[in-house]
Scaffold this active site. Sequence first.
Site, PDB file in Angstrom:
ATOM      1  N   GLU A 299       3.139  -9.778  24.550  1.00  0.00           N
ATOM      2  CA  GLU A 299       3.459  -9.793  25.980  1.00  0.00           C
ATOM      3  C   GLU A 299       2.760  -8.732  26.820  1.00  0.00           C
ATOM      4  O   GLU A 299       3.269  -8.381  27.882  1.00  0.00           O
ATOM      5  CB  GLU A 299       4.969  -9.622  26.127  1.00  0.00           C
ATOM      6  CG  GLU A 299       5.520  -8.234  25.720  1.00  0.00           C
ATOM      7  CD  GLU A 299       6.061  -8.159  24.299  1.00  0.00           C
ATOM      8  OE1 GLU A 299       5.654  -8.985  23.463  1.00  0.00           O
ATOM      9  OE2 GLU A 299       6.887  -7.268  24.029  1.00  0.00           O
ATOM     10  N   GLU A 333       7.118 -14.871  26.213  1.00  0.00           N
ATOM     11  CA  GLU A 333       6.246 -13.750  26.596  1.00  0.00           C
ATOM     12  C   GLU A 333       6.411 -13.402  28.064  1.00  0.00           C
ATOM     13  O   GLU A 333       6.380 -12.231  28.440  1.00  0.00           O
ATOM     14  CB  GLU A 333       4.777 -14.079  26.289  1.00  0.00           C
ATOM     15  CG  GLU A 333       4.484 -14.421  24.828  1.00  0.00           C
ATOM     16  CD  GLU A 333       5.074 -13.429  23.839  1.00  0.00           C
ATOM     17  OE1 GLU A 333       5.088 -12.218  24.146  1.00  0.00           O
ATOM     18  OE2 GLU A 333       5.549 -13.864  22.767  1.00  0.00           O
TER      19      GLU A 333
HETATM   20 ZN   LIG Z   1       8.856 -11.068  21.836  1.00  0.00          ZN
END
Ligand SMILES: [Zn+2]
Length: 922
Positions: A299, A333
């Site tokens: 992310e 994400e």
């Molecule tokens: Zn994660």
Amino acid sequence: MAISMQLLVLLLTFLVAATAVSYNHYRLPTSLRPQKYNLRVLTQLEDPANLRFEGDVTILIEALEDTKNITLHAKNLTIDESLIKLREINGDRQICIASTEVNTVHDFYIMHTCQELLAGSTFELTLPFNSELNRQLEGYYRSSYQDANETRWLSITQFEPASARLAFPCFDEPNFKAPFVVTLGYHKKYIGLSNMPVKETKTHESIADYVWCEFEESVPMSTYLVAYSVNDFSHKPSTLPNSTLFRTWARPNAIQQCDYAAEFGPQVLNYYEELFGIKFPLPKIDQIAIPDFSAGAMENWGLVTYREIALLHSDAHSSLVDKQRVASVIAHELAHQWFGNLVTMKWWTDLWLNEGFATYVASLGVEKINPEWRYLEKESLNNLLTIFRKDALESSHPISRPIQEVAEISESFDSISYQKGSTVLRMMHMFLGEDSFRSGLQSYLQEYSYNNADQDNLWESLTEAAHKYRALPKSYDIKSIMDSWTLQTGYPVINVTRNYKANSAKLSQERYFLNTQISRAHRNNCWWVPLSYTSQSESDFQNTAPKAWLECGKAGETLPKTIENMPNENEWVIFNTQVTSLYKVNYDEQNWKLLIETLTNGEFERIHVINRAQLINDALYLAWTGEQDYEIAMRLIEYLQREREYLPWKSAFENLKRVGRIVRQTPDFEFFKRYMRKLITPIYLHLGGLNDTFASIEQQDDILLKTLVANWACQYQVEDCVPHAQEYFREWRESPNPDETNPVPINLRNTVYCTSVRNGNEDDWQFLWTRYKKSNVAAEKRSILTSLGCSREVWLLQRFLELAYDPTDAIRKQDSMWAFQAVASNEIGFHLAKNYFMANVDSLYKFYHPITKDMSRLLPPLSEQIISQSDFDNFKAFIKENRKSLKGLDQALQQTLETILTNVQWKERNYHQLTRSIQLLL
Ligand SMILES: [Zn+2]
Ligand SMILES: *[C@@H]1O[C@H](CO)[C@@H](O)[C@H](O)[C@H]1NC(C)=O
Ligand SMILES: *[C@@H]1O[C@H](CO)[C@@H](O)[C@H](O)[C@H]1NC(C)=O
Ligand SMILES: *[C@@H]1O[C@H](CO)[C@@H](O)[C@H](O)[C@H]1NC(C)=O
Ligand SMILES: *[C@@H]1O[C@H](CO)[C@@H](O)[C@H](O)[C@H]1NC(C)=O
Ligand SMILES: *[C@@H]1O[C@H](CO)[C@@H](O)[C@H](O)[C@H]1NC(C)=O
Ligand SMILES: *[C@@H]1O[C@H](CO)[C@@H](O)[C@H](O)[C@H]1NC(C)=O
């Protein structure tokens, strides 16, 4: 080689211990704090024999206490000490570095300064560094792809949890947030990407054809979220009106597979802005598919990285399951952009705050964008099914747990942080209700924006909201309730014993274990359990609000509870409507009989679909652990012959898979097979067998049901499943251009490929292997890889295992575990895979090192099929003898042994009972 490395590490540890006895704590000293990073990295991708990077980082540092050293993280970087510069900002004077030292245990790089750095002053430290772009899929590493017959290189970062230190010297702990200014140098034929948009690009002062690309200054963020890449990718823009700039990147020859991600991403981002009440704070967001990638996705703030299979989608090759995976990973994400990036856990102990939230919020996001998938319900059940198993092991661990070493951080990225975290958050959402849950979350995110928090901070915000909205009695607080779920391992089973004369029920709880040898004394933990229930005449499954609570005493002891106003003796009750809470229920025999009657007399739809899945799961588990008769469990699941919904089938197959993996190694498998055919045949026929009926399926989750049922039907040779699958495969083989035209319905491909390889010959295998090598679609490649393990030819399977770990061949390092798992799940391949693992444990360790978590994924299919005491003893001895090559897998190994132990127990206790009850039903 392994031995000399070990020696070196030992020696260095000794040296460090001898020189720096004063500081050997795993956390950085808190005397200094970074305020800003200026990071310049020049990447060389032109010479494949020498892929490298070099750069310098200038860190603005504030001294909070007097200190005579600067300690930060650096690992495997070459740092030229003579070029280190330290300047005090106020007096603008240089400070010299007297000496440096390295602590290899904690990856510290320590600079002893000539004079004391005084509290309150600010310093500017510049460090040069260089290293090669490694092949290990972490830190700053290399990846590549084929374009026609050319190999094209790219560079990419993967820093979570503790690998920023491999790319540049830094204070590599999540609570040291600071803004970053990144500048990338590279040959002008490439492009550079980082967290922020480009500020300006200049030609390099000395290297011909090179440029410096400077990015805008970021918001304050943790080091593990920094990201950059140099590549020659294409992109697809998909910015929604009046929204954040949104782009999706992939290698040019896969760019047409970006359409779905480009469409889905910005929609779910907008939904989160509304849900959290906070706008996405960066000016742009990029998502990029990396050919070599270890995790599913990462992310990084503003530059989210994915495995190809988690981002790319092809209408011609990806199934609905594949498409839902893409949606769910993107939603996960992007949820992190708030939970994790904006508000970050103070320390890895609370990793679950990141992962549990992102997992739960992702299911809300997917549900919002694609309600026709009924994804929330499906995902909630999947999470429950996973946790009911993993967390029934004594060797499981609490959601929130102390962390010291980097290896422990990595082990924490497991189903307890993700799925159990998500499950307890869903439970809280349900007992708090929409308004207080949302308002509590929003104030938590607002209060800790650009900062760090721990779970107590979250509990405070939610308690305040809960009291404000009267969602909880004033005498209750979220911390007491939720600590019982996040600080304790496991979950309870609740006994409901009804008094049919008094119309009441007595409830008691204890921890549920798969291992039946664990004593009562070890089971008496207490959980705060919200109790919802309904009766046969009421059948109100919509109301999930708690009607009562199971409470715990001051010393954490369990308190028995009696509930009045239960229905009449001829009506059942069901606890845990829509299974909003994480517990199993065991009823008295009479109540089970009433439930079985409703299920089998055709009125089963009175019971909510997710509660039907619950009844199946509870009955089969309680039978497995001997708290219930198999006869009751098997009579209950008989109703499946009329069941037409996905969730109950999913639940049944999850359980029957375990039983099947044991029974298929015994003489009585014949009865089990016949019984499975009897269960599956009606639903198989109802769904039109393997006929391509997908165009006429209205309810989307029926596609998943058909996919699931087809797989089981062919495995148990139901009706025409096997010949029909082979017919599809034959048609495909006869196709003049099989890489262009594939007549097999997309959602049946796994089943068709596996069945055909299983019942086919070497040519079938080879045909599929060739398709693997030619495929350009990650999801298709995975289907094929998994199916190649279905063969019954020992030599083919053995060759496949070796191909999987041959670095010169077609299978990428990140994918080799799928090949291993596929072989290991096959009843013939299991023995080969087990032997391969045991004979090659050293080289497997080297192959996976340092990402040992991936090595641990090889174990579950083995543990599920080892069923005898002597094999248990052998495996235990093997682990003991190979500690060195199994380092970092401690948790996985304990779970493996415990799983095997429960198989051995089951076989001794239940196997005959099961066979007897099946024979009664045939
Ligand atoms: Zn994660
Ligand atoms: C560096 O300074 C900190 C804070 O003054 C101190 O705790 C630590 O022991 C020092 N480290 C070394 C290796 O001397
Ligand atoms: C460390 O760096 C050296 C030199 O750049 C490189 O050869 C080696 O592979 C690296 N080792 C690890 C474990 O990353
Ligand atoms: C493949 O490589 C050869 C030699 O390197 C080159 O001549 C040829 O054009 C390349 N083919 C393609 C399709 O790029
Ligand atoms: C765009 O967003 C701004 C600020 O959020 C808002 O004031 C404006 O009305 C929006 N414009 C449109 C066309 O939606
Ligand atoms: C629940 O019932 C089972 C089966 O009757 C019994 O073995 C178990 O001890 C009971 N547990 C509690 C906490 O009463
Ligand atoms: C599949 O289709 C064929 C031809 O229409 C039909 O004869 C057959 O019964 C169908 N199979 C199933 C299981 O529905």
